[in-house]
Design a protein around this motif. Sequence first.
Motif, PDB file in Angstrom:
ATOM      1  N   PRO A 171       0.815  -1.227   0.000  1.00 22.94           N
ATOM      2  CA  PRO A 171       0.000   0.000   0.000  1.00 22.94           C
ATOM      3  C   PRO A 171       0.844   1.271   0.000  1.00 22.94           C
ATOM      4  O   PRO A 171       0.519   2.243  -0.694  1.00 22.94           O
ATOM      5  CB  PRO A 171      -0.830  -0.132   1.280  1.00 22.94           C
ATOM      6  N   ALA A 172       1.930   1.273   0.770  1.00 23.10           N
ATOM      7  CA  ALA A 172       2.795   2.455   0.795  1.00 23.10           C
ATOM      8  C   ALA A 172       3.454   2.671  -0.564  1.00 23.10           C
ATOM      9  O   ALA A 172       3.615   3.809  -1.014  1.00 23.10           O
ATOM     10  CB  ALA A 172       3.866   2.292   1.880  1.00 23.10           C
ATOM     11  N   ARG A 193       0.881   4.050  -3.025  1.00 19.88           N
ATOM     12  CA  ARG A 193       0.506   5.425  -2.698  1.00 19.88           C
ATOM     13  C   ARG A 193       1.432   6.435  -3.376  1.00 19.88           C
ATOM     14  O   ARG A 193       0.997   7.519  -3.757  1.00 19.88           O
ATOM     15  CB  ARG A 193       0.536   5.615  -1.182  1.00 19.88           C
ATOM     16  N   VAL A 194       2.701   6.081  -3.544  1.00 20.54           N
ATOM     17  CA  VAL A 194       3.667   7.027  -4.120  1.00 20.54           C
ATOM     18  C   VAL A 194       4.028   6.696  -5.560  1.00 20.54           C
ATOM     19  O   VAL A 194       4.732   7.462  -6.204  1.00 20.54           O
ATOM     20  CB  VAL A 194       4.968   7.062  -3.271  1.00 20.54           C
ATOM     21  N   GLY A 208      -4.699   8.144  -8.897  1.00 18.00           N
ATOM     22  CA  GLY A 208      -5.415   8.174  -7.627  1.00 18.00           C
ATOM     23  C   GLY A 208      -6.159   6.901  -7.291  1.00 18.00           C
ATOM     24  O   GLY A 208      -6.998   6.891  -6.375  1.00 18.00           O
ATOM     25  N   TRP A 244      -4.798   3.990  -6.252  1.00 22.46           N
ATOM     26  CA  TRP A 244      -3.920   3.040  -5.580  1.00 22.46           C
ATOM     27  C   TRP A 244      -4.661   2.173  -4.575  1.00 22.46           C
ATOM     28  O   TRP A 244      -4.330   0.992  -4.395  1.00 22.46           O
ATOM     29  CB  TRP A 244      -2.745   3.768  -4.920  1.00 22.46           C
ATOM     30  N   LYS A 245      -5.672   2.725  -3.904  1.00 18.79           N
ATOM     31  CA  LYS A 245      -6.418   1.923  -2.931  1.00 18.79           C
ATOM     32  C   LYS A 245      -7.144   0.771  -3.610  1.00 18.79           C
ATOM     33  O   LYS A 245      -7.190  -0.353  -3.082  1.00 18.79           O
ATOM     34  CB  LYS A 245      -7.419   2.805  -2.187  1.00 18.79           C
ATOM     35  N   ALA A 292      -4.589  -1.830  -4.569  1.00 25.68           N
ATOM     36  CA  ALA A 292      -4.145  -2.539  -3.367  1.00 25.68           C
ATOM     37  C   ALA A 292      -5.196  -3.542  -2.925  1.00 25.68           C
ATOM     38  O   ALA A 292      -4.879  -4.669  -2.515  1.00 25.68           O
ATOM     39  CB  ALA A 292      -3.843  -1.542  -2.247  1.00 25.68           C
TER      40      ALA A 292
END
Length: 672
Positions: free
Chosen positions: A603-604, A607-608, A614, A616-617, A620
């Motif tokens: 997830p980290a 996120r980057v 947008g 990424w969630k 994941a």
Amino acid sequence: MPREIDSAVFPHLDADLGRVRDVLGPVEFRGRPELTALTDEGPDTSRRLVRPTLTLLSYYLLTDPTVPADDRVVRAAAGVELLHLGSLYHDDVIDHAYQRRGRPNANAVWGSHMAVLGGDSVTTAGMRMLIELGQREGLAGTTASEQMCAGMVVEAADQYVASRSEQAYLDTIDGKTAALLSLACQVGAMQASRPEDAEEALALFGRHFGLAYQLYDDILDLTSTAEEMGKPVNADLSEGIYTLPVIRAAARDQDLARLLRRAMTGEQAARACELVIASGAVDQAQAVVDEFMDQAAGQFADLPVDLSARHAMIAYARSILDRRTPLRAVPRQSTQPSRAHGAGLPPQLAQWLRSWLVDTGLALTPAEADYHRWTGLFRVPVQAALALTGAAREQTAAGTLTLVLVWDDLFEDPQLRDPEAVTALKRGLVAMLRQDPSVPWRSGAIPTAWASLWPRLCEGRTTRWQEWFLDDLEEWCEAAEREAHHRINGYIPSTADYLPLRMSTSGFNTALACMEVYQDRELPPKLRNHPVIRRLEELVCFVGLVENDMVGLDQDEADQVPYNLVRAVRHEIGCTRGEAVEQVQRQVADQRAQLEAVIRYVPALLRVLPGLSGQWKEYAELYGKLTDATLVLHQSDRYKQTSASAASAAPDLERLRREIYLPAAEPAPTVA
């Protein structure tokens, strides 16, 4: 400001360390921003910056402690820290370590190959900084790096040498640890433009402090807990690295000396640790630490420096010897499923799947439609991947997965013993995939089932995705053909070849595609091809597939299934079944530990990672659900023949094969 420092004496240290952190940013890989995370520790690192602090303090000591550091000092401090960070990448690979300070490290997340290359990149960046400062700084950095490598080489050469001498140990830690701490002090002093004897005094301070620092760390390895250290403890004994307390204890305890002559189990290493502590050698080693610290402090005796600054620097060095810092617990995302027991597919979807199997002719009766090898895949202890989304997508995903399971059984069927029939089956399936499904080139259950699914799979999918999916299915058919030939001729792969062969026939990519359809997503190539994502997939497959091997071992042995890791281990090293099972269980535990580290990291990373718009969630979540589903595969009813009636309901696989066979003598139809 480090808590061990008197801010009244060094008022600008905190701000100057902030400047060092700004310089320390990750290594940039030109044109590949998605790789930046390889060397990015993130803003919440717990690193205490010991070496940069020593660089700054050495400079303050020889100039004016009340004045901020020059930019050259900041870059010198950053350069030394990068040399240190680069060495940690390599240390973790050598030690097979998967976390530092309670966080997953590069070795766990990116794999050892990428971790070594990342360490090389960081080390080179640090050396470049020192060279840019001047020839003297560059030469000092090169010399320290050479000494570090020499110390590590000597330590590796002395593994499991019970007769290792104290001098050999001291020479090792002088190189692998003290050399870099000496460099930190030396390059800080160089920026003060003072006589060389002042630089030499600071360099010797750092070297004696470095000896004390490493020796105390070795004491903590014997006397502390993993929670206190943020890394495994009692590791040196297990790895055959005998430190000063062990060397002194073994000199007078023959029972301990005998243990040290060979690799030890965890239980034996724990016993050896008890013997070392009971001998009093730890207290003796602590006295040596104190001697080194006294020698370090003695280097300042003839230096004309501010007395309060001198005392503050010595106090700082003494205070950081003990690294037992309890860390804030990081929530651990387990790879073990946590949801409650479920029955499998939602009732409406389960009913649709059974009807679809009968309507297409894959199953001739409702009993066959409930065959445990097909629909049993969806009956698992947890509903890891299922939550109502849309009926069409649910049906398409479930139908596609089931159809691939049918194909898998056609190849794995122990009754299929004719190599030519195996190849004819593969040719027929590939020919079907490459035809227009709306005009089936053959009648039969499998072409009918495929024709019912393909238009639904394509709905909302790009042409690129469709081509990728068909190419992957064709590759899977070729892998399934290869496995069937291996089964027929009795081939068992080496353990090195096991995972790529097993993954090639696992259908993981098909499951991933079905998850994309199910969640109405399409993974961008930069995500699908990211090295961490590829590593996640490899670890998930290893853990999930090997656990599946363990559950089905009896049946695999009876059917002569070639791609079972227990069978591969037995074949390769000639051990007993029980020994092979134990070895495989250890491998699974090790791979699961790495997998948990990667799961926490993904997830980290997403996120980057640039270019995900947008989402990424959502990505994941997709990988999380696929991971959960794969890891409970071995618990599904697919591998449990629950009743005699289920056995009698087994479909006629040869009937299905006859419908699709395309013998080598028959030309493949023209692609539509």
